[in-house]
Design a protein around this motif. Structure first.
Motif, PDB file in Angstrom:
ATOM      1  N   ALA A   1      57.200 -35.662  30.365  1.00  0.00           N
ATOM      2  CA  ALA A   1      58.117 -36.781  30.590  1.00  0.00           C
ATOM      3  C   ALA A   1      58.630 -37.310  29.250  1.00  0.00           C
ATOM      4  O   ALA A   1      59.818 -37.621  29.095  1.00  0.00           O
ATOM      5  N   TYR A   2      57.735 -37.399  28.263  1.00  0.00           N
ATOM      6  CA  TYR A   2      58.135 -37.850  26.930  1.00  0.00           C
ATOM      7  C   TYR A   2      59.124 -36.883  26.278  1.00  0.00           C
ATOM      8  O   TYR A   2      60.026 -37.294  25.555  1.00  0.00           O
ATOM      9  N   THR A   3      58.917 -35.588  26.527  1.00  0.00           N
ATOM     10  CA  THR A   3      59.788 -34.594  25.906  1.00  0.00           C
ATOM     11  C   THR A   3      61.247 -34.844  26.277  1.00  0.00           C
ATOM     12  O   THR A   3      62.148 -34.746  25.427  1.00  0.00           O
ATOM     13  N   ARG A   4      61.479 -35.176  27.537  1.00  0.00           N
ATOM     14  CA  ARG A   4      62.846 -35.434  27.987  1.00  0.00           C
ATOM     15  C   ARG A   4      63.444 -36.649  27.265  1.00  0.00           C
ATOM     16  O   ARG A   4      64.651 -36.721  27.031  1.00  0.00           O
ATOM     17  N   ILE A   5      62.572 -37.599  26.914  1.00  0.00           N
ATOM     18  CA  ILE A   5      63.021 -38.813  26.236  1.00  0.00           C
ATOM     19  C   ILE A   5      63.185 -38.559  24.744  1.00  0.00           C
ATOM     20  O   ILE A   5      64.193 -38.862  24.121  1.00  0.00           O
ATOM     21  N   TRP A   6      62.132 -37.986  24.198  1.00  0.00           N
ATOM     22  CA  TRP A   6      61.975 -37.951  22.754  1.00  0.00           C
ATOM     23  C   TRP A   6      63.039 -37.142  22.039  1.00  0.00           C
ATOM     24  O   TRP A   6      63.439 -37.456  20.917  1.00  0.00           O
ATOM     25  N   TYR A   7      63.513 -36.062  22.703  1.00  0.00           N
ATOM     26  CA  TYR A   7      64.471 -35.187  22.037  1.00  0.00           C
ATOM     27  C   TYR A   7      65.912 -35.508  22.407  1.00  0.00           C
ATOM     28  O   TYR A   7      66.820 -34.729  22.115  1.00  0.00           O
ATOM     29  N   ALA A   8      66.122 -36.662  23.033  1.00  0.00           N
ATOM     30  CA  ALA A   8      67.481 -37.135  23.279  1.00  0.00           C
ATOM     31  C   ALA A   8      68.079 -37.634  21.969  1.00  0.00           C
ATOM     32  O   ALA A   8      67.368 -38.110  21.078  1.00  0.00           O
ATOM     33  N   ASP A   9      69.397 -37.519  21.834  1.00  0.00           N
ATOM     34  CA  ASP A   9      70.071 -37.914  20.591  1.00  0.00           C
ATOM     35  C   ASP A   9      69.805 -39.381  20.247  1.00  0.00           C
ATOM     36  O   ASP A   9      69.702 -39.741  19.070  1.00  0.00           O
ATOM     37  N   ASP A  10      69.681 -40.225  21.263  1.00  0.00           N
ATOM     38  CA  ASP A  10      69.508 -41.662  21.027  1.00  0.00           C
ATOM     39  C   ASP A  10      68.192 -41.986  20.323  1.00  0.00           C
ATOM     40  O   ASP A  10      68.039 -43.076  19.765  1.00  0.00           O
ATOM     41  N   ASN A  11      67.252 -41.059  20.359  1.00  0.00           N
ATOM     42  CA  ASN A  11      65.943 -41.321  19.759  1.00  0.00           C
ATOM     43  C   ASN A  11      65.747 -40.605  18.423  1.00  0.00           C
ATOM     44  O   ASN A  11      64.611 -40.487  17.945  1.00  0.00           O
ATOM     45  N   ALA A  12      66.826 -40.136  17.819  1.00  0.00           N
ATOM     46  CA  ALA A  12      66.714 -39.373  16.566  1.00  0.00           C
ATOM     47  C   ALA A  12      66.073 -40.195  15.448  1.00  0.00           C
ATOM     48  O   ALA A  12      65.214 -39.696  14.706  1.00  0.00           O
ATOM     49  N   ILE A  13      66.460 -41.469  15.326  1.00  0.00           N
ATOM     50  CA  ILE A  13      65.920 -42.299  14.243  1.00  0.00           C
ATOM     51  C   ILE A  13      64.434 -42.573  14.465  1.00  0.00           C
ATOM     52  O   ILE A  13      63.626 -42.453  13.537  1.00  0.00           O
ATOM     53  N   VAL A  14      64.075 -42.923  15.702  1.00  0.00           N
ATOM     54  CA  VAL A  14      62.670 -43.178  16.005  1.00  0.00           C
ATOM     55  C   VAL A  14      61.848 -41.912  15.797  1.00  0.00           C
ATOM     56  O   VAL A  14      60.729 -41.944  15.273  1.00  0.00           O
ATOM     57  N   ARG A  15      62.418 -40.770  16.189  1.00  0.00           N
ATOM     58  CA  ARG A  15      61.729 -39.486  16.030  1.00  0.00           C
ATOM     59  C   ARG A  15      61.469 -39.211  14.551  1.00  0.00           C
ATOM     60  O   ARG A  15      60.391 -38.732  14.174  1.00  0.00           O
ATOM     61  N   HIS A  16      62.447 -39.520  13.712  1.00  0.00           N
ATOM     62  CA  HIS A  16      62.280 -39.321  12.269  1.00  0.00           C
ATOM     63  C   HIS A  16      61.177 -40.224  11.711  1.00  0.00           C
ATOM     64  O   HIS A  16      60.352 -39.788  10.900  1.00  0.00           O
ATOM     65  N   LYS A  17      61.154 -41.476  12.168  1.00  0.00           N
ATOM     66  CA  LYS A  17      60.125 -42.402  11.694  1.00  0.00           C
ATOM     67  C   LYS A  17      58.738 -41.926  12.091  1.00  0.00           C
ATOM     68  O   LYS A  17      57.785 -42.015  11.306  1.00  0.00           O
ATOM     69  N   LEU A  18      58.607 -41.426  13.305  1.00  0.00           N
ATOM     70  CA  LEU A  18      57.308 -40.948  13.750  1.00  0.00           C
ATOM     71  C   LEU A  18      56.890 -39.675  13.016  1.00  0.00           C
ATOM     72  O   LEU A  18      55.700 -39.439  12.792  1.00  0.00           O
ATOM     73  N   HIS A  19      57.879 -38.862  12.647  1.00  0.00           N
ATOM     74  CA  HIS A  19      57.564 -37.685  11.843  1.00  0.00           C
ATOM     75  C   HIS A  19      56.973 -38.117  10.503  1.00  0.00           C
ATOM     76  O   HIS A  19      55.976 -37.541  10.035  1.00  0.00           O
ATOM     77  N   SER A  20      57.548 -39.137   9.895  1.00  0.00           N
ATOM     78  CA  SER A  20      57.025 -39.658   8.627  1.00  0.00           C
ATOM     79  C   SER A  20      55.610 -40.193   8.801  1.00  0.00           C
ATOM     80  O   SER A  20      54.738 -39.999   7.944  1.00  0.00           O
ATOM     81  N   THR A  21      55.369 -40.843   9.947  1.00  0.00           N
ATOM     82  CA  THR A  21      54.030 -41.356  10.236  1.00  0.00           C
ATOM     83  C   THR A  21      53.036 -40.219  10.383  1.00  0.00           C
ATOM     84  O   THR A  21      51.903 -40.296   9.895  1.00  0.00           O
ATOM     85  N   ARG A  22      53.449 -39.138  11.067  1.00  0.00           N
ATOM     86  CA  ARG A  22      52.566 -37.982  11.235  1.00  0.00           C
ATOM     87  C   ARG A  22      52.241 -37.337   9.895  1.00  0.00           C
ATOM     88  O   ARG A  22      51.107 -36.886   9.670  1.00  0.00           O
ATOM     89  N   ILE A  23      53.232 -37.275   8.999  1.00  0.00           N
ATOM     90  CA  ILE A  23      52.993 -36.714   7.667  1.00  0.00           C
ATOM     91  C   ILE A  23      51.887 -37.496   6.963  1.00  0.00           C
ATOM     92  O   ILE A  23      50.943 -36.926   6.398  1.00  0.00           O
ATOM     93  N   LYS A  24      51.991 -38.829   7.004  1.00  0.00           N
ATOM     94  CA  LYS A  24      50.999 -39.671   6.332  1.00  0.00           C
ATOM     95  C   LYS A  24      49.624 -39.546   6.969  1.00  0.00           C
ATOM     96  O   LYS A  24      48.598 -39.566   6.286  1.00  0.00           O
ATOM     97  N   ARG A  25      49.580 -39.403   8.295  1.00  0.00           N
ATOM     98  CA  ARG A  25      48.296 -39.368   8.999  1.00  0.00           C
ATOM     99  C   ARG A  25      47.633 -38.000   8.896  1.00  0.00           C
ATOM    100  O   ARG A  25      46.433 -37.902   8.660  1.00  0.00           O
ATOM    101  N   LEU A  26      48.416 -36.934   9.082  1.00  0.00           N
ATOM    102  CA  LEU A  26      47.835 -35.597   9.172  1.00  0.00           C
ATOM    103  C   LEU A  26      47.598 -34.920   7.827  1.00  0.00           C
ATOM    104  O   LEU A  26      46.674 -34.123   7.688  1.00  0.00           O
ATOM    105  N   THR A  27      48.445 -35.229   6.833  1.00  0.00           N
ATOM    106  CA  THR A  27      48.344 -34.517   5.561  1.00  0.00           C
ATOM    107  C   THR A  27      46.947 -34.603   4.936  1.00  0.00           C
ATOM    108  O   THR A  27      46.400 -33.573   4.502  1.00  0.00           O
TER     109      THR A  27
END
Length: 248
Positions: A110-136
Motif C-alpha cells: 500500500a505504501y509503495t503506491r503512495i511513496w513512488y508517486a511524483d507528489d512524494n518525491a521531496i519526502v522520499r528524498h528526505k527519507l533517503h537522507s535519513t536512511r543514509i544516516k541511520r544505516l551507514t
C-alpha cells in the motif's frame, strides 16, 4: 514522576494515532484515509491530532520512521554480535529485514503506491537522507569487520556502505516500477529475480566479497511480492534464516 507519566501518555496517544493510520492505509489506502475517520475511531479532537502531526504527509513520514525503528531493533543485535562473522552478519541482516517486510507485506505494498508517486518525491528524498544516516554506521561496522577477517576487500568502508544503501534504494525503485504496472503478475518473476541477482552481484563487487555470498532474496521470497499473493507470507525467508543459523 508526573513528567514521566505525561511522556508515557504522550507516546501512547501518538502510537495510537499511528496504529489507526496504519490500519486505515492497509485497508482503504492512503488517498482514501481521512483524518476525520481517525478522529472518530480514536475519539479525539482535530486539535489533539494536530498536536502530534501537522499534516497527513507528516503522519505518513512518522509511520515510515516507526517501521524503521522496528527493523532497527531486530537488526542491531545482529550487527553487534561478536560471535558472528561479517558475511554471516550480512546474510542475517538481509534475512531479518526480508522477514519483517514479508510480515508487513500488505501495508508495504500500500505504501509503495503512495511513496513512488511524483507528489512524494521531496519526502522520499528526505527519507533517503535519513536512511543514509541511520544505516551507514551499521554497514560500515560490518564492512570493517569483514576487511579485518579478509572476506571483504575495500579501502573505503564508509563509501561502500553508502553505495550499498543506494543499490538497495535502486532495487526498491525497480520493484516499484514493476509492481505499479497494470500487467504486473507472476510472469514478471524472472525479471524481478534478475534485478535481485544483479544487485547482489554489484554489492559483492563493491565489497570485494566472495561470489554468491550476499544473496538478497530467494525466488520464493520474491514471488510473494507479485500477484496473486501467497498466504504463506514469510515462510521462505524464515527457512532461509534458519539455514543460515544451522550453518554456524
Amino acid at each position: 514522576m508526573a513528567r514521566v507519566v505525561n511522556e508515557a501518555a504522550h507516546a501512547a496517544r501518538r502510537n495510537a494515532i499511528l496504529d489507526a493510520a496504519q490500519r486505515a492505509i492497509a485497508t482503504k489506502g492512503y488517498e482514501q484515509m481521512a483524518i476525520a475517520d481517525l478522529l472518530g475511531e480514536l475519539g479525539i479532537s482535530s486539535g489533539a491530532f494536530y498536536h502530534y502531526f501537522d499534516s497527513k504527509p507528516a503522519l505518513l513520514a512518522a509511520l515510515v520512521e516507526r517501521m524503521g525503528s522496528e527493523v532497527e531493533a531486530q537488526i542491531l543485535p545482529i550487527v553487534h554480535d561478536r560471535e558472528l562473522g561479517a558475511i554471516e552478519k550480512f546474510q542475517r541482516f538481509f534475512a531479518t529485514a526480508d522477514r519483517w517486510k514479508l510480515a508487513h507485506r500488505d501495508l508495504l505494498l500500500a505504501y509503495t503506491r503512495i511513496w513512488y508517486a511524483d507528489d512524494n518525491a521531496i519526502v522520499r528524498h528526505k527519507l533517503h537522507s535519513t536512511r543514509i544516516k541511520r544505516l551507514t554506521p551499521w554497514l560500515e561496522e560490518m564492512i570493517l569487520q569483514g576487511s579485518q577477517e579478509g572476506v571483504f576487500q575495500t579501502a573505503y568502508p564508509d563509501q561502500a556502505a553508502r553505495l550499498i544503501i543506494s543499490m538497495l534504494e535502486d532495487f526498491g525503485y525497480a520493484f516499484a516500477e514493476l509492481f505499479l504496472s497494470e500487467e504486473c503478475s507472476q510472469d514478471d518473476l524472472p525479471r524481478l529475480e534478475r534485478i535481485a541477482v544483479a544487485t547482489s552481484d554489484a554489492m559483492e563487487r563493491v565489497l570485494g566479497a566472495p561470489a554468491n555470498s550476499l544473496w538478497l532474496a530467494t525466488r520464493d521470497d520474491l514471488a510473494q511480492w507479485l500477484p496473486p499473493y501467497s498466504s504463506s507470507v514469510g515462510t521462505s525467508t524464515m527457512n532461509r534464516e534458519a539455514s543460515v543459523s544451522e550453518g554456524d
